[in-house]
Enzyme design. Sequence first.
Site, PDB file in Angstrom:
ATOM      1  N   PRO A  61      21.535   3.519   8.510  1.00 46.82           N
ATOM      2  CA  PRO A  61      21.940   5.198   8.608  1.00 46.82           C
ATOM      3  C   PRO A  61      22.487   5.717   7.356  1.00 46.82           C
ATOM      4  O   PRO A  61      22.938   5.125   6.667  1.00 46.82           O
ATOM      5  CB  PRO A  61      22.971   4.788   9.888  1.00 46.82           C
ATOM      6  N   HIS A  62      21.983   7.089   7.361  1.00 47.24           N
ATOM      7  CA  HIS A  62      22.450   7.918   6.257  1.00 47.24           C
ATOM      8  C   HIS A  62      22.554   9.106   6.561  1.00 47.24           C
ATOM      9  O   HIS A  62      21.935   9.591   7.566  1.00 47.24           O
ATOM     10  CB  HIS A  62      21.720   7.610   4.857  1.00 47.24           C
ATOM     11  N   GLY A  63      23.235  10.094   5.668  1.00 42.42           N
ATOM     12  CA  GLY A  63      23.471  11.530   6.176  1.00 42.42           C
ATOM     13  C   GLY A  63      22.036  12.402   6.171  1.00 42.42           C
ATOM     14  O   GLY A  63      20.933  11.834   5.664  1.00 42.42           O
TER      15      GLY A  63
END
Length: 144
Positions: A61-63
């Site tokens: 997950p990342h922005g």
Amino acid sequence: MSILSTNKVKLNAKPKDKFEAIRMAGQLLVDAGHASAGYIDKMIEREQTLSTFMGNGLAIPHGTQDSKSLILSTGLSIVQIPDGVDFGDGETANLVIGIAAAGNDHLDILTNVAMICSEDENIEQIMQASTPEAMVKIFESGME
């Protein structure tokens, strides 16, 4: 500051769902000073539009694209989930690696992480890592 250090590793986590797993990974990044608290919401937002599950028990997950202003420095967090957590579509993640990348670092980091986690033997070591130090060592040896 190293992009990965022992204070950004959570072993034997038991999140109730993928969003809690992502929050754990995000909180480690925030607590270590890599991102402001709003970045966690952007990680959740990204997951709602596009799954960050990569296969082989790994989610990264990342922005979202518009979350760059919330990133203070490049960092990685690792959440080890021995029992796994459902990431949708019948996919189970045993490893959730949060990324906050300043500038254009994120593609290099994603590539490195994917390479490390594509080796079954590394995944085995990662899942057997019993200390944050052991976990950091596995990733540092693969990031050269």
